[in-house]
Design an enzyme around this catalytic site. Structure first.
Site, PDB file in Angstrom:
ATOM      1  N   THR A  27       0.839  -1.200   0.000  1.00 46.11           N
ATOM      2  CA  THR A  27       0.000   0.000   0.000  1.00 46.11           C
ATOM      3  C   THR A  27       0.873   1.249   0.000  1.00 46.11           C
ATOM      4  OG1 THR A  27      -1.877  -1.058   1.098  1.00 46.11           O
ATOM      5  CG2 THR A  27      -1.698   1.334   1.313  1.00 46.11           C
ATOM      6  N   GLU A  75       1.297   4.221  -2.794  1.00 47.45           N
ATOM      7  CA  GLU A  75       1.048   5.645  -2.535  1.00 47.45           C
ATOM      8  C   GLU A  75       2.306   6.491  -2.755  1.00 47.45           C
ATOM      9  OE1 GLU A  75      -1.849   6.561  -2.397  1.00 47.45           O
ATOM     10  OE2 GLU A  75      -2.870   4.703  -1.880  1.00 47.45           O
ATOM     11  N   VAL A 118       2.599   6.501 -19.344  1.00 47.15           N
ATOM     12  CA  VAL A 118       3.747   5.600 -19.387  1.00 47.15           C
ATOM     13  C   VAL A 118       3.535   4.641 -20.540  1.00 47.15           C
ATOM     14  CG1 VAL A 118       5.085   3.855 -18.160  1.00 47.15           C
ATOM     15  CG2 VAL A 118       4.117   5.786 -16.901  1.00 47.15           C
TER      16      VAL A 118
END
Length: 828
Positions: free
Chosen positions: A228, A232, A254
């Site tokens: 996580t 982030e 990308v």
């Protein structure tokens, strides 16, 4: 899934009051919702992120050998733990386990890197970014890099309250030098959220749920492997979700992550291949659900790509939004204590100053002490300055000031020797520091240097000391002066007084001699004049009076002869047609099943455009016969977007002067050279005459499959007439072309005339009498004009100066704190 997560949370809270029992089963990242909230509170973030994106693209386009940041980048981290229960007061070991995961994932040292499918091994990358718990705090003291604060709050939400001591949270350490991570019970089913680069410094950082932080201690499966925070921190380093938070037409910026149409919630056993939500045919790869920027469970994530690595590292190149972290001492050795003990010891040259370790001791200025004061505007990240001596050597500089709050004051004191200096202040956006976006200003004490209203830069010369008193006072460095009106001497001024250095003058209206001025008085150096309206002779002015140097004129409206676009006379442009392809009107014929005008999710603005598909005989859109015999030149302006067209496939703009029997190509556009898929483009095509009374224009497409399209909208046809006459054709609908994109019942707005040139009238009703704000965007989303509107009355009409806008389509947003409406207009 947000609604489901929220429902589960409510049910759990009804069953038991202990929130620690709630187990998150589906990944939910709050970053994009947080970005939307920030943009509403701080509209300037849109411009900041556009500038960061432009900088990123510039870095990525340069050869990697030209990039200045090589090797491993180290980022100091401070972790702020906010806890209500002992379980939420996580251990140092749990915190360290998260730092270890960050270093493994960003360096591709993770033990599950071997799980990356062979299809993606070629792009999996070591980003060469590492993280360390801070050892030095912002005051230079030793630290563990961890702060802890007890709280009575059960949940914090995503409004940044945990980042503010005034709301019970913890203020960030200097965000220019540290990555701040807040660990707390967020609530609402949110695992974490981050702030993209470009947001306010006071809230910059990452927030993570207590039970999803690290790999040991108080963590809950399936989010117990630290991914996580990896996810982030990727946002914090400018990465988007791999599906771009949209459908298959939206990308993540990308190139080496396959296009995805939605998030993947893949869990054990993580079998590959998984879904292919945007299958574009042969050679297309399935979704990269193993990427850290998807929504898979922790155990299924295992890679960043080379494209993501380059995008993150661009932030640390010169001018990048995170470049200040490179000079942070957050993980360095704290300053020795002897610098703060109140005595002169060690190798100090004064009390707590001087020597190898302590700050330099203050000195007494025996020359000229001056103070530079800059009051920053609302975009401190755009401001920089420099101070140079008479030889051009930079002796001081500063900025930019992205880490400071809007409207902050910067003060620098200098000890300067006698002489002359140049002070230059710069604004990266080109709008100075006063007065559109704040009330910035600058001044240097004891000098005449001051200002604030300028464009990209402003340079002011000033002199210090008791140099020889000069004779010039014209604000220019003349003759052998060493500065502006300062030093050296100034030759007596002769007959010229036109503000230009003419003839053999040695300065502006000064030195040498000035030849008598002849017949020209147009403010331009014409013919064989030796200066502006001065010296030599001026050939009589011919037929042109358009303020432009045309044909073989030797100057503006002067000398030689004038031959406009078609020859002879003056050139007058008239609008022949403007068509945004609203249903039921326009001069374009429907071409058939493969080319039609109608509703489309790819329309540029509003609900309609024309669509061309494949290379059959029906892949054309054609005008009716137009009587263009009075025109010498046409300009055709339009916008377009292609979808799924393969390399080399193209479309053309063509013209026929015999009613459509034969066509000539006047502009061709090939995918990969003239345009890329899923990108908006505008173009202006100039077509030379002569034309006939049965002239036709058409667009024709050469794509190879039924899923290959080009969408065209906002076609403006203008004619240049040497005779000065106009043929307005089907322009009767021009005044009616007002298309509402979004509106609300309590804020009605009307734009007229539309299309417009120079001035656009904005009329609106403001029942609540709030202060309003106008923002104009071009079709790429770039802000091109902003204006505040004080609106104390219900009925309002203002005139908006659009004279500096290029021809094309724009969106105008009118909003207040509680109201919002957007409409399209066209500049011709």
């Amino acid at each position: 899934m947000k609604k489901l997560s929220a429902l589960l949370l409510v049910i759990c809270c009804m069953v038991c009051s202990n929130t620690e029992l709630f187990s998150q089963t589906t990944r939910n990242c709050g970053t994009m919702g947080h970005l939307e909230m920030l943009q509403q509170k701080h509209p300037e973030i849109v411009k900041n992120m556009q500038q960061i994106e432009a900088h990123t693209n510039k870095v990525l386009q340069n050869n990697s050998s030209e990039q200045k940041v090589n090797g491993v980048i180290n980022i100091p981290v401070v972790v702020h733990v906010l806890y209500r229960t002992s379980a939420e007061n996580i251990s140092n070991a749990q915190i360290q386990s998260q730092i270890d995961v960050l270093n493994e994932d960003f360096r591709r040292l993770n033990s599950d890197a071997s799980n990356t499918p062979s299809d993606f091994l070629g792009v999996a990358a070591d980003s060469q970014i590492e993280f360390c718990l801070a050892t030095t705090d912002p005051s230079g003291n030793s630290t563990t890099g961890i702060t802890r604060k007890s709280t009575t709050k059960t949940t914090w939400g995503t409004n940044d309250a945990m980042k503010k001591s005034s709301q019970g949270g913890v203020d960030p350490w200097n965000t220019s030098n540290y990555l701040n991570i807040w660990v707390c019970n967020i609530g609402g089913g949110i695992l974490g959220y981050a702030q993209f680069p470009g947001g306010p410094a006071a809230t910059d950082g990452v927030v993570c749920l207590t039970t999803a932080f690290g790999t040991t201690g108080n963590v809950n499966a399936p989010f117990d492997l630290g991914r996580t925070t990896t996810h982030e921190v990727g946002h914090w380093l400018n990465l988007r979700h791999i599906w771009g938070d949209g459908g298959c037409s939206v990308d993540d910026f990308v190139s080496d992550t396959p296009i995805a149409g939605s998030a993947n919630y893949t869990g054990s056993p993580c079998n590959y291949p998984g879904p292919n939500t945007c299958n574009s045919g042969s050679g297309d790869l399935p979704d990269m659900f193993q990427n850290y920027m998807d929504y898979s469970d922790d155990g299924c994530m295992n890679l960043y790509t080379t494209g993501q690595k380059n995008r993150m590292r661009a932030l640390f190149e010169v001018g990048g939004a995170r470049v200040s972290l490179l000079s942070s001492n957050g993980c360095g050795t704290p300053a020795p204590n002897h610098c703060t003990n109140g005595t002169q010891d060690s190798d100090e040259t004064g009390v707590d100053c001087g020597g190898a370790d302590c700050p330099a001791c203050p000195t007494v200025c025996t020359d000229n002490e001056v103070t530079l004061t800059i009051v920053l505007d609302n975009y401190p990240e755009e401001t920089s300055w420099s101070l140079k001596n008479a030889s051009g050597t930079t002796i001081a500089s500063g900025g930019t000031y992205g880490s400071l709050a809007d409207g902050s004051t910067v003060s620098e004191t200098f000890c300067l020797a006698d002489g002359c200096y140049d002070f230059t202040i710069n604004d990266a956006y080109g709008d100075g520091i006063c007065c559109s976006y704040g009330n910035g200003s600058y001044s240097i004490s004891g000098t005449s240097v001051s200002g604030g209203s300028f464009g990209s830069s402003e340079t002011t010369n000033f002199c210090l000391g008791s140099g020889p008193a000069p004779t010039c006072s014209d604000g220019v460095q003349n003759g052998n002066e060493t500065g502006v009106d300062c030093g050296g001497s100034c030759t007596a001024c002769p007959t010229c007084s036109d503000g230009v250095q003419n003839g053999n003058e040695t300065g502006v209206d000064c030195g040498g001699s000035c030849t008598a001025c002849p017949t020209c008085s147009d403010g331009v150096q014409n013919g064989n004049e030796t200066g502006v309206d001065c010296g030599g002779s001026c050939t009589a002015c011919p037929t042109c009076s358009d303020g432009v140097q045309n044909g073989n004129e030797t100057g503006v409206d002067c000398g030689g002869s004038c031959a406009p676009c078609g020859g002879g006379g003056s050139c007058t442009y008239g609008t022949i047609d403007f068509d945004d392809f609203e249903a039921g009107w326009g001069i374009w014929n429907d071409g058939g099943s493969d080319s039609y005008r109608g509703a489309s999710s790819y329309s540029y603005s509003g609900s309609y455009s024309i669509r061309l598909r494949d290379n059959t005989s029906t892949s054309v859109m054609t005008t009716d016969n137009l009587n263009l015999s009075a025109y010498d030149e046409l300009t055709v302006s339009f916008i377009f977007q292609a979808v799924s067209m393969e390399s080399g496939e193209d479309f053309w703009l063509q013209i026929s002067t015999n009613g459509g029997s034969t066509y000539t190509t006047v502009a061709a556009y090939a995918q990969g050279s003239s345009f890329n898929n899923n990108t908006y483009y505008t173009d202006d095509v100039v077509i030379s005459g002569p034309f006939t009374s049965n002239t036709r224009l058409r667009f024709r497409c050469d794509a190879s499959g039924n899923n290959d399209y080009v969408y065209i909208d906002d076609v403006l046809i203008e004619g240049c007439s040497s005779s000065g006459s106009r043929n307005d054709g089907n322009a009767t609908e021009l005044a009616e072309n007002i298309e509402t994109i979004q509106t609300t019942a309590d804020l009605a707005m009307r734009l007229f005339p539309n299309p417009a040139k120079n001035i656009l009238n904005v009329a609106f009703d403001n029942v609540s009498k709030e202060a309003m704000y106008i923002t104009v965007y071009d079709l790429t989303g770039r802000v091109v004009l902003q204006q505040a509107v004080n609106s104390p009355t219900i009925n309002n009409k203002i005139q908006l100066d659009i004279s500096k806008l290029q021809k094309g389509s724009y969106l105008l947003q009118l909003n207040s704190d509680t109201q919002n409406t957007v409409q399209k207009f066209f500049v011709y």
